[in-house]
Design a protein around this motif. Structure first.
Motif, PDB file in Angstrom:
ATOM      1  N   UNK A   1       0.805  -1.213   0.000  1.00  0.00           N
ATOM      2  CA  UNK A   1       0.000   0.000   0.000  1.00  0.00           C
ATOM      3  C   UNK A   1       0.843   1.270   0.000  1.00  0.00           C
ATOM      4  N   UNK A   2       0.206   2.352  -0.357  1.00  0.00           N
ATOM      5  CA  UNK A   2       0.787   3.684  -0.189  1.00  0.00           C
ATOM      6  C   UNK A   2       1.134   3.885   1.292  1.00  0.00           C
ATOM      7  N   UNK A   3       2.215   4.624   1.559  1.00  0.00           N
ATOM      8  CA  UNK A   3       2.640   4.888   2.933  1.00  0.00           C
ATOM      9  C   UNK A   3       2.612   3.602   3.762  1.00  0.00           C
ATOM     10  N   UNK A   4       3.496   2.660   3.439  1.00  0.00           N
ATOM     11  CA  UNK A   4       3.430   1.330   4.071  1.00  0.00           C
ATOM     12  C   UNK A   4       3.517   1.382   5.597  1.00  0.00           C
ATOM     13  N   UNK A   5       2.771   0.488   6.211  1.00  0.00           N
ATOM     14  CA  UNK A   5       2.775   0.320   7.664  1.00  0.00           C
ATOM     15  C   UNK A   5       2.977  -1.157   7.955  1.00  0.00           C
ATOM     16  N   UNK A   6       3.916  -1.446   8.857  1.00  0.00           N
ATOM     17  CA  UNK A   6       4.195  -2.821   9.258  1.00  0.00           C
ATOM     18  C   UNK A   6       4.126  -2.899  10.777  1.00  0.00           C
ATOM     19  N   UNK A   7       3.399  -3.890  11.271  1.00  0.00           N
ATOM     20  CA  UNK A   7       3.256  -4.083  12.715  1.00  0.00           C
ATOM     21  C   UNK A   7       3.671  -5.516  13.021  1.00  0.00           C
ATOM     22  N   UNK A   8       4.544  -5.685  14.037  1.00  0.00           N
ATOM     23  CA  UNK A   8       5.130  -7.003  14.259  1.00  0.00           C
ATOM     24  C   UNK A   8       5.607  -7.161  15.688  1.00  0.00           C
ATOM     25  N   UNK A   9       5.690  -8.424  16.104  1.00  0.00           N
ATOM     26  CA  UNK A   9       6.288  -8.791  17.383  1.00  0.00           C
ATOM     27  C   UNK A   9       7.728  -9.217  17.152  1.00  0.00           C
ATOM     28  N   UNK A  10       8.574  -8.963  18.148  1.00  0.00           N
ATOM     29  CA  UNK A  10       9.966  -9.399  18.038  1.00  0.00           C
ATOM     30  C   UNK A  10      10.568  -9.517  19.429  1.00  0.00           C
ATOM     31  N   UNK A  11      11.672 -10.253  19.526  1.00  0.00           N
ATOM     32  CA  UNK A  11      12.401 -10.384  20.785  1.00  0.00           C
ATOM     33  C   UNK A  11      13.369  -9.214  20.892  1.00  0.00           C
ATOM     34  N   UNK A  12      13.177  -8.368  21.889  1.00  0.00           N
ATOM     35  CA  UNK A  12      13.977  -7.163  22.073  1.00  0.00           C
ATOM     36  C   UNK A  12      15.346  -7.533  22.634  1.00  0.00           C
ATOM     37  N   UNK A  13      16.416  -7.157  21.924  1.00  0.00           N
ATOM     38  CA  UNK A  13      17.765  -7.492  22.395  1.00  0.00           C
ATOM     39  C   UNK A  13      18.396  -6.383  23.231  1.00  0.00           C
ATOM     40  N   UNK A  14      17.614  -5.349  23.540  1.00  0.00           N
ATOM     41  CA  UNK A  14      18.114  -4.273  24.376  1.00  0.00           C
ATOM     42  C   UNK A  14      18.657  -3.084  23.615  1.00  0.00           C
ATOM     43  N   UNK A  15      18.709  -3.148  22.281  1.00  0.00           N
ATOM     44  CA  UNK A  15      19.181  -2.005  21.497  1.00  0.00           C
ATOM     45  C   UNK A  15      18.290  -0.792  21.757  1.00  0.00           C
ATOM     46  N   UNK A  16      18.871   0.381  21.709  1.00  0.00           N
ATOM     47  CA  UNK A  16      18.134   1.601  22.049  1.00  0.00           C
ATOM     48  C   UNK A  16      17.280   2.123  20.908  1.00  0.00           C
ATOM     49  N   UNK A  17      17.420   1.533  19.722  1.00  0.00           N
ATOM     50  CA  UNK A  17      16.676   2.030  18.569  1.00  0.00           C
ATOM     51  C   UNK A  17      16.479   0.912  17.555  1.00  0.00           C
ATOM     52  N   UNK A  18      15.521   1.123  16.686  1.00  0.00           N
ATOM     53  CA  UNK A  18      15.379   0.301  15.484  1.00  0.00           C
ATOM     54  C   UNK A  18      15.830   1.145  14.302  1.00  0.00           C
ATOM     55  N   UNK A  19      16.551   0.526  13.385  1.00  0.00           N
ATOM     56  CA  UNK A  19      17.027   1.209  12.189  1.00  0.00           C
ATOM     57  C   UNK A  19      16.318   0.636  10.974  1.00  0.00           C
ATOM     58  N   UNK A  20      15.784   1.513  10.154  1.00  0.00           N
ATOM     59  CA  UNK A  20      15.095   1.097   8.941  1.00  0.00           C
ATOM     60  C   UNK A  20      15.896   1.575   7.737  1.00  0.00           C
ATOM     61  N   UNK A  21      16.172   0.657   6.825  1.00  0.00           N
ATOM     62  CA  UNK A  21      16.870   0.973   5.585  1.00  0.00           C
ATOM     63  C   UNK A  21      15.957   0.582   4.433  1.00  0.00           C
TER      64      UNK A  21
END
Length: 268
Positions: A229-249
């Motif tokens: 879709x236009x302006x994509x949106x993704x929602x998901x569960x994940x195991x948090x490894x403690x990183x202070x941020x998520x990086x999107x490329x």
């Protein structure tokens, strides 16, 4: 209401409140799938995936240009390493191909797609035991040619902007499950839409690759097509490894590259 509030509201309306089970729109026989199956999976056998994961999708979509599709793993004893999303009757049936890291399992992943006419929406999952498939039949039409929601000049000016939303309290320990939502501004033109002023077709221009990382760990990657879709949106569960941020490329079909570090401090 600004763009981010509207996008977040749209996703909150459709998920996670969609009923994950007992839907009445199973896959239907499809000549289109039989014709394209070899192109998608080759000669590999495809097993029944209904005992491994469920596909949550509306029987009749409210908006054919933003149909919510959710993959929910129901058998925790197996591993899903990748998945291909196919919309049988779309002009480009393969909507997206995903790779998933172990941190994404058990898989709970939602996206929004365009559906051009009444069609099966199927997911073929890769597992160590082979390919497995499940899906839903969705009644929707016109999604790939639906007019863009924003003026092209405005849409291109804000292209590549991203936002992260995290749900629930920060995990008390490493590897605890989190729920995240990533929104990316991009017109994702399908090539089938018309400029509302000139009535000329707008050239296809869409995100063709996305990666999401937490620190040095890649969570998931997507190779996408015109059905996202236009302006994509993704929602998901994940195991948090403690990183202070998520990086999107991300990259798109015009050669543009986008990268943004999204601090978890912005959650809520």
């Amino acid at each position: 209401m600004n763009f981010w509030h509207a996008a977040a509201l749209a996703v909150l309306i459709v998920g996670p409140g969609l009923p994950a089970l007992a839907q009445d729109n199973p896959l239907e026989p499809s000549e289109s799938w039989e014709a394209l199956r070899v192109d998608v999976t080759g000669e590999a056998e495809i097993g029944d995936g209904s005992a491994l994961f469920d596909i949550v999708a509306p029987y009749r979509a409210e908006d054919a240009a933003t149909v919510p599709i959710q993959i929910v793993q129901t058998n925790m004893d197996e591993t899903i390493t990748a998945a291909t999303v196919v919309i049988d009757e779309n002009p480009a049936p393969v909507a997206a191909e995903f790779d998933f890291s172990p941190a994404m399992l058990p898989l709970d992943f939602e996206m929004r797609v365009r559906v051009n006419q009444y069609s099966n929406v199927r997911v073929i999952a890769e597992t160590p035991e082979g390919l497995k498939m499940a899906g839903r039949f969705v009644k929707a039409s016109g999604g790939c040619s639906a007019p863009a929601s924003r003026d092209p000049e405005i849409a291109l000016a804000s292209m590549g902007q991203m936002k992260l939303r995290l749900f629930g309290e920060p995990p008390a320990m490493s590897q605890a499950r989190r729920e995240a939502q990533i929104m990316i501004r991009h017109p994702n033109y399908s090539g089938l839409q018309r400029d509302q002023i000139t009535q000329l077709f707008i050239a296809a221009h869409f995100l063709d690759h996305i990666e999401v990382w937490q620190g040095d760990e890649k969570l998931w990657a997507m190779d996408g097509g015109i059905s996202i879709s236009e302006n994509p949106v993704f929602r998901f569960d994940y195991a948090d490894n403690g990183a202070t941020a998520l990086t999107v490329k991300a990259t798109d079909t015009e050669g543009n590259s986008f990268e943004q570090v999204l601090p978890k401090a912005a959650e809520g």
